[in-house]
Design a protein around this motif. Sequence first.
Motif, PDB file in Angstrom:
ATOM      1  N   ILE A   9       0.840  -1.189   0.000  1.00 50.51           N
ATOM      2  CA  ILE A   9       0.000   0.000   0.000  1.00 50.51           C
ATOM      3  C   ILE A   9       0.876   1.240   0.000  1.00 50.51           C
ATOM      4  O   ILE A   9       0.612   2.217  -0.716  1.00 50.51           O
ATOM      5  N   GLN A  61       0.935   4.172  -2.803  1.00 51.91           N
ATOM      6  CA  GLN A  61       0.647   5.556  -2.444  1.00 51.91           C
ATOM      7  C   GLN A  61       1.798   6.467  -2.836  1.00 51.91           C
ATOM      8  O   GLN A  61       1.581   7.590  -3.294  1.00 51.91           O
ATOM      9  N   LEU A  68      10.328  -2.324   2.051  1.00 57.48           N
ATOM     10  CA  LEU A  68       9.766  -0.976   2.030  1.00 57.48           C
ATOM     11  C   LEU A  68      10.834   0.029   1.642  1.00 57.48           C
ATOM     12  O   LEU A  68      12.026  -0.241   1.763  1.00 57.48           O
ATOM     13  N   PRO A  69      10.416   1.190   1.222  1.00 58.01           N
ATOM     14  CA  PRO A  69      11.384   2.255   0.967  1.00 58.01           C
ATOM     15  C   PRO A  69      12.086   2.673   2.248  1.00 58.01           C
ATOM     16  O   PRO A  69      11.634   2.367   3.339  1.00 58.01           O
ATOM     17  N   TYR A  91       9.582   5.555   5.536  1.00 58.74           N
ATOM     18  CA  TYR A  91       8.264   4.948   5.505  1.00 58.74           C
ATOM     19  C   TYR A  91       7.414   5.607   6.558  1.00 58.74           C
ATOM     20  O   TYR A  91       7.708   5.544   7.739  1.00 58.74           O
ATOM     21  N   LEU A  99       4.106   5.484   8.334  1.00 53.24           N
ATOM     22  CA  LEU A  99       2.937   4.671   8.534  1.00 53.24           C
ATOM     23  C   LEU A  99       1.680   5.488   8.549  1.00 53.24           C
ATOM     24  O   LEU A  99       0.606   4.988   8.247  1.00 53.24           O
ATOM     25  N   SER A 140       0.639   7.660   6.597  1.00 55.81           N
ATOM     26  CA  SER A 140       0.010   7.818   5.287  1.00 55.81           C
ATOM     27  C   SER A 140      -0.331   6.494   4.655  1.00 55.81           C
ATOM     28  O   SER A 140      -0.911   6.444   3.585  1.00 55.81           O
ATOM     29  N   THR A 141      -0.002   5.411   5.305  1.00 50.51           N
ATOM     30  CA  THR A 141      -0.187   4.100   4.701  1.00 50.51           C
ATOM     31  C   THR A 141      -1.634   3.770   4.496  1.00 50.51           C
ATOM     32  O   THR A 141      -2.027   3.194   3.492  1.00 50.51           O
ATOM     33  N   LEU A 200      14.484   1.777   8.063  1.00 51.67           N
ATOM     34  CA  LEU A 200      13.278   2.581   7.932  1.00 51.67           C
ATOM     35  C   LEU A 200      13.362   3.813   8.810  1.00 51.67           C
ATOM     36  O   LEU A 200      13.737   3.739   9.963  1.00 51.67           O
ATOM     37  N   LEU A 202      11.531   5.722  10.719  1.00 52.70           N
ATOM     38  CA  LEU A 202      10.296   5.971  11.435  1.00 52.70           C
ATOM     39  C   LEU A 202      10.401   7.273  12.194  1.00 52.70           C
ATOM     40  O   LEU A 202       9.421   7.969  12.401  1.00 52.70           O
TER      41      LEU A 202
END
Lengths: 121, 258
Positions: free
Chosen positions: A84, A88, B176-177, B180, B182, B184-185, B220, B222
Amino acid sequence: MNPKRCAACRYLRRRCPKDCVFSPYFPPNNPEKFACVHRIYGAGNVSKMLQQLPVQTRAEAVESLCFEATCRIEDPVYGCAGMISLLQTQIQKTESFLARTQAEITVAQIKHSQNQHSEFM
Amino acid sequence: MSGGGNTLTSMGGSGCGGGSSGSGGGTSGGGGGGPCGACKFLRRKCVPGCIFAPYFDSEQGSAYFAAVHKVFGASNISKLLLHIPVHRRSDAVVTICYEAQARIRDPIYGCVAHIFALQQQVVNLQAEASYVQAHLASLELPQPPPPPRPQSQPQLLFLTPPPLSITDLPASVSPLPSTYDLASTFDHAASPSSWATQQRRFVDPRHQYGRSLPSSSATLGLGGGNSDLEALAHELLHRQGSPPPTATDDSPSRTKSR
């Protein structure tokens, strides 16, 4: 051993009844599919979920469960959320590109009309 | 609350209801704060070191755990969390809660419906992007304007994805990039039911856009710590609507682990 057991019953090492809820969706030639789903959801939960669905929708449900389970196995932290997020991000990039391109089109159209006006004059 | 890991704090019912007395290592348990939401739902004693305690508080956590338990089962989630580093477990719980709620709301497709909707949006945007790009090219060159739909697309930045069905869903997912968010996930680009009227075409974005992602998701960003996760929790609750329906039929009244 019944060679015609579905992948689920083979995995669970049990007899495959004629009305097995798994057999239409977990053929014996693809054992990884059920292993994946069983690892994340458990056979009991999958069975309950399928039994609560109309028969004509179960195939799609199994495919989506397999996909989610695969995502979760590949990425135990984010699962499907990773996909997702990727989508996005791609949407944002494409929308930015669209906005930039449309602005460039507007500029080009203004220049074109100005050139035409100056030629007329 | 110790700072051993990222925990979701309860924000009036947002997110999964982080434990108010948890360390990142999950070393807290019932203690003086009562059982965690998971143990309350399971009707068992919340022992010190309960793996669920940091992530399911006793107030809102029960509702979220009910969904998770109905879809995944407590033992499966416990096993999954045990294989995840402690500092990543809160993120895992959030995504697990999201998937569980999505599955309860849409028993057939779950969160895959959201993926389909986003994929369709990507396809539509790419088509529009290729068209405007061709239009711009025609404006910048001294040529007649292009037809409404370009016959050829010489400078496409994006390839038109081949039509696929749910049976063509990929067997593997890339990491994942590096950054990331979360929060906006779980931005629902379309309602889960809107895609049902569209042709279901799913294209693995990794096949289309290349594997430009790092090989490891360990980096990531975060950042933010609790603030990002709180935003995610709030976002999750806002977009999912009211808390999930309580799975009363799954109440393990007979499951009492003492």
